[in-house]
Design an enzyme around this catalytic site. Structure first.
Site, PDB file in Angstrom:
ATOM      1  N   HIS A 295       0.903  -1.157  -0.006  1.00 40.77           N
ATOM      2  CA  HIS A 295       0.108   0.197  -0.183  1.00 40.77           C
ATOM      3  C   HIS A 295       0.819   1.282   0.034  1.00 40.77           C
ATOM      4  O   HIS A 295       0.332   2.410  -0.316  1.00 40.77           O
ATOM      5  CB  HIS A 295      -0.924  -0.060   1.251  1.00 40.77           C
ATOM      6  CG  HIS A 295      -1.905  -1.094   1.302  1.00 40.77           C
ATOM      7  ND1 HIS A 295      -2.961  -1.273   0.359  1.00 40.77           N
ATOM      8  CD2 HIS A 295      -2.107  -2.093   2.175  1.00 40.77           C
ATOM      9  CE1 HIS A 295      -3.441  -2.351   0.622  1.00 40.77           C
ATOM     10  NE2 HIS A 295      -3.353  -2.943   1.760  1.00 40.77           N
TER      11      HIS A 295
ATOM     12  N   GLN B  62      -0.381 -13.612   5.836  1.00 41.12           N
ATOM     13  CA  GLN B  62      -1.555 -12.678   6.119  1.00 41.12           C
ATOM     14  C   GLN B  62      -2.881 -13.493   5.764  1.00 41.12           C
ATOM     15  O   GLN B  62      -3.197 -13.596   4.445  1.00 41.12           O
ATOM     16  CB  GLN B  62      -1.464 -11.386   5.769  1.00 41.12           C
ATOM     17  CG  GLN B  62      -2.481 -10.419   6.255  1.00 41.12           C
ATOM     18  CD  GLN B  62      -1.959  -8.996   6.092  1.00 41.12           C
ATOM     19  OE1 GLN B  62      -1.278  -8.510   5.074  1.00 41.12           O
ATOM     20  NE2 GLN B  62      -2.516  -8.052   6.963  1.00 41.12           N
TER      21      GLN B  62
ATOM     22  N   GLU C 265      -6.590 -12.686   5.216  1.00 47.69           N
ATOM     23  CA  GLU C 265      -7.380 -11.617   5.223  1.00 47.69           C
ATOM     24  C   GLU C 265      -8.672 -11.784   4.478  1.00 47.69           C
ATOM     25  O   GLU C 265      -9.184 -10.951   3.601  1.00 47.69           O
ATOM     26  CB  GLU C 265      -6.608 -10.362   4.632  1.00 47.69           C
ATOM     27  CG  GLU C 265      -5.706 -10.592   3.693  1.00 47.69           C
ATOM     28  CD  GLU C 265      -4.833  -9.190   3.484  1.00 47.69           C
ATOM     29  OE1 GLU C 265      -5.352  -8.238   3.924  1.00 47.69           O
ATOM     30  OE2 GLU C 265      -3.782  -9.648   2.788  1.00 47.69           O
TER      31      GLU C 265
ATOM     32  N   ASP D 118      -9.783  -6.149   5.255  1.00 44.32           N
ATOM     33  CA  ASP D 118     -10.094  -6.981   4.107  1.00 44.32           C
ATOM     34  C   ASP D 118     -10.681  -8.274   4.482  1.00 44.32           C
ATOM     35  O   ASP D 118     -11.623  -8.729   3.745  1.00 44.32           O
ATOM     36  CB  ASP D 118      -8.664  -7.449   3.469  1.00 44.32           C
ATOM     37  CG  ASP D 118      -8.257  -6.196   2.487  1.00 44.32           C
ATOM     38  OD1 ASP D 118      -8.999  -5.503   2.030  1.00 44.32           O
ATOM     39  OD2 ASP D 118      -6.974  -6.074   2.309  1.00 44.32           O
TER      40      ASP D 118
END
Length: 262
Positions: free
Chosen positions: A48, A149, A151, A177
């Site tokens: 990001h 991760q 998500e 998310d």
């Protein structure tokens, strides 16, 4: 790979709680400030954040001489992205959106050289530009920290199989998310989100694996998840910490000035 990553990995294996933060600004001055703040680790967010390859490498250089372990969240579960971050000297990799055991195996494989994985060879900066190539290769597979991760609701559903994949060091949630995948974006107290987060943390604890909630909640919420077993703790990121502190200082100064005027 550096000695500091091996030390951190040993701490993670013993169940010690560690603390870190995110780096989202591609600036070596900010990176150096974060490296000197006393965190156990800093996660450089190329998913990001606005990082090109040169910006990432420059920020990694800013951690030279610091005991803080620099790790990189890559943009996707992509072997080329993972390889480049490791070759630049990242001590660990966070792979986003891991939703199946097959994806977890691919992530681990991309982080490790044969015969343990499929990582391509070319550790330029990571091997001190070839000056320590033999020692780097000898311990790269064992020292790299691999974080998956979770998500997505699909990842929660397959969490037992995901965390059974050899080579994973930390299970990290992505609550925002995760909530979005259930069409309840940012409803963190929704039972689906709470149950999903709890299931991931419990699966990690059952394997004596560190777990992280992946973001920073208000103090009361953080305490709740810490009590539930989350022991790889995000303390915020460069931008949120700067925004919060500047607003706090401004409010305090305005209050002080108002009091004096009155």
């Amino acid at each position: 790979m550096s000695e500091r990553s091996s030390k951190l990995k040993n701490r993670l294996r013993t169940g010690e709680t560690t603390f870190g933060a995110g780096l989202t600004v591609a600036n070596p001055v900010i990176a150096e400030i974060m490296a000197g703040a006393g965190f156990d680790w800093v996660l450089i967010d190329t998913e990001h954040g606005g990082f090109g390859d040169e910006g990432l490498q420059t920020c990694l250089i800013a951690f030279n001489g610091s005991p803080t372990v620099p790790m990189v969240r890559v943009g996707w579960n992509d072997a080329v992205m993972i390889k480049r971050a490791l070759d630049m000297g990242a001590d660990g990799i966070l792979i986003p959106m891991v939703s199946s055991a097959a994806e977890a195996r691919a992530a681990v494989s991309a982080c490790k050289y044969p015969p343990d994985g499929t990582r391509g060879f070319g550790p330029r900066r990571a091997s001190d530009y070839g000056r320590k190539i033999d020692s780097y290769v000898a311990q790269a597979n064992s020292s790299v920290i691999v974080i998956v991760q979770i998500e997505h609701v699909n990842g929660v559903a397959d969490i037992e199989n995901i965390l059974d994949v050899p080579g994973i060091d930390v299970a990290c949630l992505g609550p925002t998310d995760l909530s979005g995948s259930a069409n309840i974006l940012r409803q963190f107290n929704h039972p689906t989100v709470v149950d999903g987060m709890t299931r991931v943390i419990n699966a990690a604890r059952a394997r004596q694996m560190p777990a992280s909630i992946g973001i920073t909640f208000p103090d009361a919420e953080m305490a709740k998840w810490y009590s539930a077993g989350a022991n790889f703790i995000f303390c915020g990121d460069d931008v949120s910490l700067l925004a919060a502190q500047t607003s706090k200082v401004l409010a305090n100064m305005r209050q002080m000035a108002s009091g004096k005027t009155g």
